[in-house]
Each structure stands twice: as structure tokens, then as C-alpha cells.
Enzyme design. Structure first.
Site, PDB file in Angstrom:
ATOM      1  N   GLY A   1       0.827  -1.221   0.000  1.00  0.00           N
ATOM      2  CA  GLY A   1       0.000   0.000   0.000  1.00  0.00           C
ATOM      3  C   GLY A   1       0.852   1.258   0.000  1.00  0.00           C
ATOM      4  O   GLY A   1       1.969   1.259   0.538  1.00  0.00           O
TER       5      GLY A   1
ATOM      6  N   CYS B   1       1.874   2.610   3.437  1.00  0.00           N
ATOM      7  CA  CYS B   1       2.171   1.469   4.299  1.00  0.00           C
ATOM      8  C   CYS B   1       3.663   1.348   4.611  1.00  0.00           C
ATOM      9  O   CYS B   1       4.492   1.514   3.719  1.00  0.00           O
ATOM     10  CB  CYS B   1       1.682   0.230   3.543  1.00  0.00           C
ATOM     11  SG  CYS B   1       2.193  -1.279   4.258  1.00  0.00           S
TER      12      CYS B   1
ATOM     13  N   ASP C   1      -4.884  -6.085  -3.678  1.00  0.00           N
ATOM     14  CA  ASP C   1      -5.114  -4.911  -2.826  1.00  0.00           C
ATOM     15  C   ASP C   1      -3.817  -4.148  -2.563  1.00  0.00           C
ATOM     16  O   ASP C   1      -2.912  -4.678  -1.919  1.00  0.00           O
ATOM     17  CB  ASP C   1      -5.722  -5.396  -1.498  1.00  0.00           C
ATOM     18  CG  ASP C   1      -5.807  -4.299  -0.458  1.00  0.00           C
ATOM     19  OD1 ASP C   1      -5.816  -3.117  -0.835  1.00  0.00           O
ATOM     20  OD2 ASP C   1      -5.883  -4.638   0.746  1.00  0.00           O
TER      21      ASP C   1
ATOM     22  N   MET D   1      -4.437   2.954   7.665  1.00  0.00           N
ATOM     23  CA  MET D   1      -5.252   2.621   8.837  1.00  0.00           C
ATOM     24  C   MET D   1      -4.372   2.153   9.995  1.00  0.00           C
ATOM     25  O   MET D   1      -4.822   2.060  11.130  1.00  0.00           O
ATOM     26  CB  MET D   1      -6.287   1.552   8.471  1.00  0.00           C
ATOM     27  CG  MET D   1      -7.313   2.026   7.451  1.00  0.00           C
ATOM     28  SD  MET D   1      -8.102   3.565   7.915  1.00  0.00           S
ATOM     29  CE  MET D   1      -9.001   3.034   9.346  1.00  0.00           C
TER      30      MET D   1
ATOM     31  N   ARG E   1      -6.977  -3.767  13.330  1.00  0.00           N
ATOM     32  CA  ARG E   1      -6.234  -4.375  12.227  1.00  0.00           C
ATOM     33  C   ARG E   1      -4.752  -4.534  12.557  1.00  0.00           C
ATOM     34  O   ARG E   1      -4.111  -5.458  12.118  1.00  0.00           O
ATOM     35  CB  ARG E   1      -6.398  -3.494  10.989  1.00  0.00           C
ATOM     36  CG  ARG E   1      -6.052  -4.185   9.685  1.00  0.00           C
ATOM     37  CD  ARG E   1      -6.384  -3.296   8.497  1.00  0.00           C
ATOM     38  NE  ARG E   1      -6.538  -4.074   7.293  1.00  0.00           N
ATOM     39  CZ  ARG E   1      -5.633  -4.105   6.297  1.00  0.00           C
ATOM     40  NH1 ARG E   1      -4.539  -3.421   6.390  1.00  0.00           N
ATOM     41  NH2 ARG E   1      -5.852  -4.832   5.225  1.00  0.00           N
TER      42      ARG E   1
HETATM   43  P1  IMP Z   1      -2.889   1.954  -1.964  1.00  0.00           P
HETATM   44  O1  IMP Z   1      -3.972   1.794  -2.981  1.00  0.00           O
HETATM   45  O2  IMP Z   1      -1.538   1.646  -2.545  1.00  0.00           O
HETATM   46  O3  IMP Z   1      -2.917   3.278  -1.301  1.00  0.00           O
HETATM   47  O4  IMP Z   1      -3.135   0.821  -0.849  1.00  0.00           O
HETATM   48  C1  IMP Z   1      -4.361   0.686  -0.169  1.00  0.00           C
HETATM   49  C2  IMP Z   1      -4.274  -0.525   0.734  1.00  0.00           C
HETATM   50  O5  IMP Z   1      -3.252  -0.351   1.716  1.00  0.00           O
HETATM   51  C3  IMP Z   1      -5.499  -0.788   1.583  1.00  0.00           C
HETATM   52  O6  IMP Z   1      -6.558  -1.383   0.874  1.00  0.00           O
HETATM   53  C4  IMP Z   1      -4.945  -1.688   2.695  1.00  0.00           C
HETATM   54  O7  IMP Z   1      -4.859  -3.037   2.316  1.00  0.00           O
HETATM   55  C5  IMP Z   1      -3.531  -1.183   2.853  1.00  0.00           C
HETATM   56  N1  IMP Z   1      -3.376  -0.354   4.045  1.00  0.00           N
HETATM   57  C6  IMP Z   1      -4.203   0.573   4.541  1.00  0.00           C
HETATM   58  N2  IMP Z   1      -3.684   1.166   5.634  1.00  0.00           N
HETATM   59  C7  IMP Z   1      -2.501   0.581   5.841  1.00  0.00           C
HETATM   60  C8  IMP Z   1      -1.474   0.757   6.833  1.00  0.00           C
HETATM   61  O8  IMP Z   1      -1.534   1.629   7.705  1.00  0.00           O
HETATM   62  N3  IMP Z   1      -0.404  -0.081   6.742  1.00  0.00           N
HETATM   63  C9  IMP Z   1      -0.307  -1.024   5.773  1.00  0.00           C
HETATM   64  N4  IMP Z   1      -1.215  -1.181   4.807  1.00  0.00           N
HETATM   65  C10 IMP Z   1      -2.301  -0.391   4.838  1.00  0.00           C
END
Ligand code: IMP
Length: 546
Positions: A346, A349, A382, A433, A460
Site C-alpha cells: 500500500g 504502508c 489490494d 489505517m 487491524r
Molecule cells: P494503496 O492503494 O496503494 O494506497 O493501498 C491501499 C491498501 O493499503 C489498503 O486497501 C490496505 O490493504 C492497505 N493499508 C491501509 N492502511 C494501511 C497501513 O496503515 N499499513 C499497511 N497497509 C495499509
């Protein structure tokens, strides 16, 4: 003699012959395999380490159809199919009811986060399920005591005027008038009550009026807003002329067969109290529940999957997150209808950095999806999606849908207000999150140690007995992206064009031809990645769609 990759045809004295097309095809038959790599060779980590989306490309095929013919129908669970492979993340800066409604209208699915009270989350589910295209089900309503000044402030805040006034200032209370922009525009005494300026000669339509009928009334009445009222003249919804001018036709809308309602998904945790949360969500009309955990292979999740399947057989349950076959096997055995793949990819992340666990996303998606496909369990790729190409690569690795957080957080439909960054750009907040900010959010009732369990971030990323919050995400902001009513159609058209270049007419055919080794891949060296991006320009503007 077969021609080795990269050899010039001239070397073989074939230049004249190859100009004859049939001969070219004959020569092609001499090759033992197609050009490029099959998916298993591509993903073989013994050879080149585990891959991310940027590490490879898909080779083009044969175009024999227009891009608009490409079908993006795809399953999100064993039972539910969408018309676009796009999901928005269950994060409190990405998906609440407004995002969920619009994602579903545009063919995808918005997954409502649970960093809020169970009642608030259930209310959001109700808003999605009650949504009827064109009808505003939660209009801004004024009380008769509201002042002209307050109405002007609301107009400035929301960008629209035309507020219904009801006896006690809420929906489902008796309608007494409407305040339009024109009523307040030149009224300078800001302390006057709105009742002094509002229109009371109201044209209304009864609850149950269809959109087509309501449109006719709006057109003939020449009013800007049409309040819909029940038998006791209580306001139940509102129709706006300006919405009618917009395209109200959503041919891809995600609905179950025989249902007029949009499909709704939401997350819960895996603690005992999440069972009560789930009960409220199911009562509100939920279709799909996603068990939200960064490491889904736990006794808590396995038991929750079994509980949901036994208690609510009509609800589909998606487990996760997982990145290995072994994690997936446990959840499939417990009975999941879908899986969510990703750990550490993410954009907000820091899991891989802090916990030293995770897996590069392309490798994770291929490994889990190819295994889950043997049980008919669809997978969501995801995290880590930054552009259309990444979506197509997630699908190429075997996912049926992709989930996006950061890419959608800057849109009009995400929660929160835009603000101007220190560099003068329009931005919106986006936070992991597992960031400290999300885990400590008071809104979620998590301000004190005792209430940490009720916060989605802590649920989580935090164990009940932990004394210290260890962040797995960061909090920041993303640039304004406009409305998803433009952005999602761009993503859909982009995927269709990509599949056309590859020469496949549907996501199903894409998966099939990849598994048969007919769609081919190529590794991308660091210099190949540089070559594939804009280079050598003094400056440029990157406008992605119009
Ligand atoms: P993005 O589309 O690359 O921004 O990733 C979104 C995804 O990151 C979400 O659907 C979650 O699976 C993951 N995610 C959300 N919050 C966190 C976090 O704080 N740490 C790690 N992964 C996260």
C-alpha cells in the site's frame, strides 16, 4: 535452423522470403515457443527474485475488435459479479457512503471502513442500499429558526443552494418551505430567519414516484428542486434539476439480479464485539463483508469466517489479507467466498519496513490467485495500484479485481475536505489505517486505552495486550483528482484499451490465455523502466484523460 531471439533475419538470408506473409507464418512455426515468457517463467523467483508490477510488461497480441467490445465482467466473490474490476479501500480517508454509492454506480464496489461506531457504519450501509439514482436521500435540511446568514454559509460550504426547510430541521419531518439561492442572494439582513425569505408555494411529488415521473414534474414545474414527501407531508428525499442535467444513466451499476439496489460491502474486525457490528450491518442490508486484517491467517479470522457462513448464509465473506498459498489454504478451507491479497504494498504502508514481513505484490497475487482459482475463489489485488497499467498487471497475475486507496483518496467522493498544501496545491488527507493518527482517532471511540479495540486501525494492526502502538502506516495527503464519475470511466476505458492491445476480449479470456501460455510477458531491467517512462523532455504536462 530456428532463429534465436534478437538475431537479424538478414543473417539467415531470409529477407526476400519473409516478405511473403504465409512464409513468415511458416517460419514462425519453427519456433518451439512463442516470443517472450509464459507467466510461470516470469514469476519464477528462483531466477530473478519476487516481482512487483513495475518489474515486467505484457507483450502485445492481435487486435481484431474495438476496445469498447472488451468485457470487464468479473467476479468479486463466488456469487457476485461486477462489470468493472475496481474496488475502493475500506479506509477512513477513502470509502464512506458517498464513495460506495458512486463506485457501485460506475460498475465497481466501495468497501465501507469500520473506523467508526457500528451504528454510524450501519447508517452508511443503509444510505447505499436506499440510494436511488437521481434522488438525494440525505439532503441538507434547515430548521425554521435557521437564519439567512446560516443558509448563505451552507451555500458557500456545499457549493449549491436550494435547502428544504422542515418543522424540526431534519429529514422525515413536515416540509414547510424551500430556500433557494435567489431568495438569499440579495437579502442583507443576515439575522432574519429563513422563513422570512423561503418559498412556500411548493411543488412536491409523493414517495414512490419513479425517477421518470419525477423528472417530468421537475421539467413542467420549472423549479430547481423537487421535494419528495410521504402521506403526512414529511420530507423523504429531494430531486435536483442540476442532477438531471448530468448523466444519470449508469449502465454498469453494480446490482444483484432482480434487485434495484446497489451492492454494498463493508469491513469488520475479528473480535467478539464485531459480531454485533455485523448484525447491524446485515440488518441495514449488507451484501458482502470483508474481514479486515493485515494478516488474515489467524484463529480469530478462521473462526469469524465460519461464524458468518453459519449465521448469515446469504452474506458473502471475503477473507484476508494474505500473500501466500498456505495462508490462503486455511481461509479457503474455512469457507471464504473471496480473498484479499497484499501485505506491505500500500502507498501509505510501512509494514515491510517495520515488521520485515510482506511480499512484492505481483508475486503475491500470482501465487495466491493461481491457487485460489482451483477452488473457484476470486481474488482482490489490494494495494500498490498507481495507474491503469498496474490494474492490468494485477489482473494478469490472476486477480479478478483490484482495490485502490491512495489513487481514489483525492477524489470528490472520498470523505473529508480539500485543503491547500504548503506548496499551494489542492489536496485531501490520506492516511494508512495503521498510522498512529488513524489508530488513535477519537471519532472511532479509541481515545483511551480501554476503547482501542473498537477502532478499526487498532483492530487491524494492534493486539489487545499491546501497550505501545507500533505504526504500520503513515498519514499524509494526496493531490486533488476531481470526481470519480470521470476518473473511474477513464480507468475502465484504459483497461479496455490495454486488453485490446494484448488481444483478449474479456478478463476471463485474459486469465485463460495467460494460463495456457498464449499471453506472454517480458522482464523489465532498470534501464527498460527508464526507457518506458517519459525521458529526455525539457518539461511536459501529464494530462491523463479528457
Ligand atoms: P494503496 O492503494 O496503494 O494506497 O493501498 C491501499 C491498501 O493499503 C489498503 O486497501 C490496505 O490493504 C492497505 N493499508 C491501509 N492502511 C494501511 C497501513 O496503515 N499499513 C499497511 N497497509 C495499509
Amino acid at each position: 535452423m530456428p532463429i534465436a531471439n534478437g538475431d537479424s533475419l538478414d543473417n539467415f538470408g531470409m529477407k526476400a522470403e519473409i516478405q511473403d506473409y504465409s512464409k513468415a507464418l511458416d517460419v514462425l512455426k519453427e519456433y518451439p515457443t512463442r516470443d517472450g515468457l509464459d507467466v510461470d517463467t516470469l514469476i519464477d523467483s528462483d531466477k530473478h527474485g519476487a516481482l512487483t508490477y513495475n518489474d515486467f510488461l505484457i507483450l502485445p497480441g492481435y487486435i481484431g475488435f474495438p476496445a469498447s467490445d472488451v468485457s470487464l465482467d468479473t467476479p468479486v466473490t463466488k456469487r457476485i459479479t461486477l462489470k468493472a474490476p475496481l474496488l475502493s479501500s475500506p479506509m477512513d480517508t477513502v470509502t464512506e457512503h458517498n464513495m460506495a454509492i458512486h463506485m457501485a454506480l460506475l460498475g465497481g464496489l466501495g468497501v465501507i471502513h469500520h473506523n467508526c461506531s457500528p451504528q454510524d457504519q450501519a447508517e452508511m450501509v443503509k444510505k447505499v442500499k436506499r440510494y436511488e439514482n437521481g434522488f438525494i436521500l440525505d439532503p441538507v435540511v434547515l430548521s425554521p429558526k435557521a437564519t439567512v446568514g446560516e443558509a448563505k454559509n451552507l451555500k458557500a460550504k456545499w457549493g449549491f443552494g436550494g435547502f428544504p426547510v422542515t418543522e424540526n430541521g431534519t429529514l422525515r419531518s413536515k416540509l414547510v418551505g424551500i430556500v433557494t439561492s435567489r431568495d438569499i442572494q440579495f437579502h442583507h439582513n443576515l439575522d432574519d430567519p429563513v422563513t422570512a425569505v423561503m418559498a412556500t408555494d411548493l411543488v412536491t411529488a409523493p414517495a414512490g414516484t419513479t425517477l421518470a415521473e419525477a423528472n417530468d414534474v421537475l421539467r413542467s414545474s420549472k423549479k430547481g428542486k423537487l421535494p419528495i414527501v410521504d402521506g403526512d407531508s414529511n420530507l423523504v428525499s429531494l430531486l435536483s434539476r442540476s442532477d438531471l442535467m448530468k448523466n444519470l444513466h449508469y449502465p454498469l451499476a453494480s446490482k444483484l439480479p432482480q434487485s434495484k439496489q446497489l451492492i454494498c460491502a463493508a469491513t469488520i474486525g475479528t473480535r467478539e464485539e464485531d459480531k454485533e457490528r455485523l448484525r447491524l450491518l446485515v440488518e441495514a442490508g449488507l451484501d458482502i463483508v470483508i474481514l479486515d486484517s493485515s494478516q488474515g491467517n489467524s484463529i480469530f479470522q478462521l473462526e469469524m469466517v465460519k461464524f458468518v457462513k453459519k449465521t448469515y448464509p446469504e452474506i458473502d465473506v471475503i477473507g484476508g489479507n494474505v500473500v501466500t498459498r498456505e495462508q490462503a489454504a486455511a481461509l479457503i478451507a474455512a469457507g471464504v467466498d473471496g480473498l484479499r491479497i497484499g501485505m506491505g504494498s500500500g502507498s501509505a504502508c510501512i509494514t515491510q519496513e517495520v515488521m520485515a514481513v510482506g511480499r512484492p505484490q505481483a508475486a503475491a497475487v500470482r501465487s495466491v490467485s493461481s491457487f485460489a482459482a482451483r477452488f473457484g475463489v476470486p481474488c482482490i489485488a489490494d494495494g500498490g495500484i498507481q495507474n491503469v497499467g498496474h490494474i492490468v498487471k494485477g489482473l494478469a497475475m490472476g486477480a479478478s479485481t483490484v482495490m485502490m486507496g491512495g489513487l481514489l483518496a483525492g477524489t470528490t467522493e472520498s470523505p473529508g475536505e480539500y485543503f491547500v498544501s504548503s506548496e499551494g496545491q489542492l489536496v485531501k488527507a490520506y492516511r494508512g489505517m495503521g498510522s498512529i493518527a488513524a489508530m488513535e482517532d477519537k471519532k472511532a471511540g479509541a481515545g483511551s486505552k480501554d476503547s482501542k479495540a473498537s477502532n478499526a486501525g487498532t483492530a487491524r494492526y494492534f493486539s489487545e495486550k499491546d501497550r505501545v502502538l507500533v505504526a504500520q502506516g503513515v498519514a499524509g495527503s494526496v493531490l486533488d483528482r476531481g470526481s470519480i464519475t470521470k476518473f473511474i470511466p477513464y480507468l475502465v476505458a484504459g483497461i479496455q484499451h490495454s486488453l485490446q492491445e494484448i488481444g483478449v476480449k474479456s478478463i476471463e479470456a485474459f486469465h485463460d490465455e495467460i494460463n495456457k501460455g498464449l499471453v506472454r510477458f517480458e522482464m523489465r531491467s532498470a534501464s527498460a523502466q527508464t526507457e518506458g517512462n517519459v525521458h529526455g523532455l525539457h518539461n511536459y504536462e501529464k494530462k491523463l484523460y479528457s
